[in-house]
Design a protein around this motif. Sequence first.
Motif, PDB file in Angstrom:
ATOM      1  N   GLN A 419      -3.863  27.961  -1.183  1.00  0.00           N
ATOM      2  CA  GLN A 419      -3.349  29.257  -1.642  1.00  0.00           C
ATOM      3  C   GLN A 419      -1.998  29.040  -2.314  1.00  0.00           C
ATOM      4  O   GLN A 419      -0.938  29.164  -1.694  1.00  0.00           O
ATOM      5  CB  GLN A 419      -3.223  30.208  -0.439  1.00  0.00           C
ATOM      6  CG  GLN A 419      -2.649  31.577  -0.737  1.00  0.00           C
ATOM      7  CD  GLN A 419      -3.594  32.451  -1.543  1.00  0.00           C
ATOM      8  OE1 GLN A 419      -4.702  32.019  -1.870  1.00  0.00           O
ATOM      9  NE2 GLN A 419      -3.175  33.643  -1.895  1.00  0.00           N
ATOM     10  N   PRO A 420      -1.996  28.690  -3.605  1.00  0.00           N
ATOM     11  CA  PRO A 420      -0.741  28.386  -4.295  1.00  0.00           C
ATOM     12  C   PRO A 420       0.297  29.496  -4.212  1.00  0.00           C
ATOM     13  O   PRO A 420       1.505  29.224  -4.230  1.00  0.00           O
ATOM     14  CB  PRO A 420      -1.201  28.157  -5.742  1.00  0.00           C
ATOM     15  CG  PRO A 420      -2.630  27.725  -5.615  1.00  0.00           C
ATOM     16  CD  PRO A 420      -3.169  28.489  -4.454  1.00  0.00           C
ATOM     17  N   GLU A 421      -0.146  30.742  -4.101  1.00  0.00           N
ATOM     18  CA  GLU A 421       0.806  31.841  -3.976  1.00  0.00           C
ATOM     19  C   GLU A 421       1.695  31.681  -2.747  1.00  0.00           C
ATOM     20  O   GLU A 421       2.835  32.161  -2.730  1.00  0.00           O
ATOM     21  CB  GLU A 421       0.062  33.174  -3.897  1.00  0.00           C
ATOM     22  CG  GLU A 421      -0.582  33.617  -5.194  1.00  0.00           C
ATOM     23  CD  GLU A 421       0.456  33.846  -6.295  1.00  0.00           C
ATOM     24  OE1 GLU A 421       1.518  34.427  -5.980  1.00  0.00           O
ATOM     25  OE2 GLU A 421       0.207  33.449  -7.441  1.00  0.00           O
ATOM     26  N   ALA A 422       1.183  31.014  -1.730  1.00  0.00           N
ATOM     27  CA  ALA A 422       1.969  30.820  -0.503  1.00  0.00           C
ATOM     28  C   ALA A 422       3.210  29.998  -0.787  1.00  0.00           C
ATOM     29  O   ALA A 422       4.297  30.278  -0.256  1.00  0.00           O
ATOM     30  CB  ALA A 422       1.112  30.141   0.560  1.00  0.00           C
ATOM     31  N   ALA A 423       3.070  28.966  -1.628  1.00  0.00           N
ATOM     32  CA  ALA A 423       4.227  28.124  -1.954  1.00  0.00           C
ATOM     33  C   ALA A 423       5.286  28.920  -2.709  1.00  0.00           C
ATOM     34  O   ALA A 423       6.499  28.777  -2.453  1.00  0.00           O
ATOM     35  CB  ALA A 423       3.765  26.929  -2.777  1.00  0.00           C
ATOM     36  N   LYS A 424       4.858  29.774  -3.623  1.00  0.00           N
ATOM     37  CA  LYS A 424       5.809  30.597  -4.383  1.00  0.00           C
ATOM     38  C   LYS A 424       6.544  31.571  -3.460  1.00  0.00           C
ATOM     39  O   LYS A 424       7.764  31.741  -3.546  1.00  0.00           O
ATOM     40  CB  LYS A 424       5.073  31.355  -5.476  1.00  0.00           C
ATOM     41  CG  LYS A 424       4.446  30.446  -6.534  1.00  0.00           C
ATOM     42  CD  LYS A 424       3.654  31.253  -7.551  1.00  0.00           C
ATOM     43  CE  LYS A 424       2.984  30.341  -8.564  1.00  0.00           C
ATOM     44  NZ  LYS A 424       2.151  31.084  -9.551  1.00  0.00           N
TER      45      LYS A 424
END
Length: 458
Positions: A419-424
């Motif tokens: 879930q790349p949004e988690a890193a942001k």
Amino acid sequence: MWSGRQGRLRPVGCVVEELRCRRREREAALRKARREQQLISKRLLRDDASEEAEGGCVAMILGETEIQHFLRLAQQGTEEKERERALVSLRRGLQHPETQQTFIWLEGSMRTLVGLLTSNQALLQLEAARCLHELSHSEQSAVAEACLPATSYLLTYLSGHSSDFISPHLTVLEALGYALSQLLQVKEAPEMIIPSVLGSTLPEHILRLLQPGPKLNLGVAVEFAWCLHYIICSQVDNTLLISHGGLSTLGLLLLDMAGAVQRTEDTGLELLACPVLRCLSNLLTEAAMEVVGGQNQLEDERVVAALFILLQFFLQKQPSLLPEGLWLLNNLTANSPSFCTSLLSMDLIEPLLQLLPVSNVVSILVLTVLCNVAEKGPAYCQRLWPGPLLSCLIGTLAFPDIEVVGQSLELLRLLFLYQPEAAKDFLQQSGLQVLERHQEEAQLQDRVHALQQTALHQ
């Protein structure tokens, strides 16, 4: 899990497989340590009100002559009350290690005790069972070994009841269940006792005793649930227990306990919950269960919902049992997407996160369960994030316990992966500054560096 000190990432498939392998090895080590601790646990029967009524006499150390006198009276006394009093005196004396040693070296003493145990007089049976209980509770290995010949008589007695396994003397049955549970813990048990138990009808009788309903007797069920626990921990043949419906019986009992604690706060079922949760947890780890027909199935949402009812009850009344429930939840979710789906569909992630502050052990188990969910892939991570998880993870990264931090890093790794949004979001919440606290810690610095790199390059 991590590719090297420079923090370069391996291909996704390799990373996930290595992560799973390391988690399996760590959890296997944790289960082994936990099992070793459980196998030496000692429990005392609840205080008997009638003994208190007798004035709570202080137990005296008995010599050979006194032991012989009490055994002779118990065998040949003219009145049942006199015979019972003799066994009560003997049982009190057996609370002392010195009396235990004298008793086991006295010729014919154990044979006499077993003979009284198999008599047809309930009060004598009860006191003989309590004498055996005192001996089986001994910390001295020689005393425990001396009790081994009584095992075959115990099995004969306990297996010889009707198919309903309902004894008219439940106190006798409870005391015998305790004695058997103690014998099942001795180091010789996997070779000398448990094969005989599994070869008898006793496992089926034990499971009948644990079936919920009006015939369930709490005291008896507690003792035989512990018996079942020690049998399962031996790993002699857990497939047999599963084939007899062990998982389904224990699952139904879990549902019944959850219903009971909802109806009343003072159920006493926490005494039964501990061995039942352990039995279920350990049966679920069996690799052989995959090939045992339909008996290995549990009702997903009902079991998960019942477990959370019990977790909330433990949080209020018995926090020490929280790890037991969370171990079961871990084993339910480890290899089952359906149980992970149940957690998400019933909105149970937030109640799970509320347990994080309880203790380091609880925190690690909660994070492990969340890792089980996250490693199932992108669809599961999307449902975990966004939500309260981000602030909770930033909080656990500030914990002083290195294992809690390590498990938090593992969960972040999975979330960043799927879930790349988690890193942001993590960057926006000053997550990098939190990670910097651990970049000099030898056990964590590789993982911290890899997470920093992943977050910065999303």
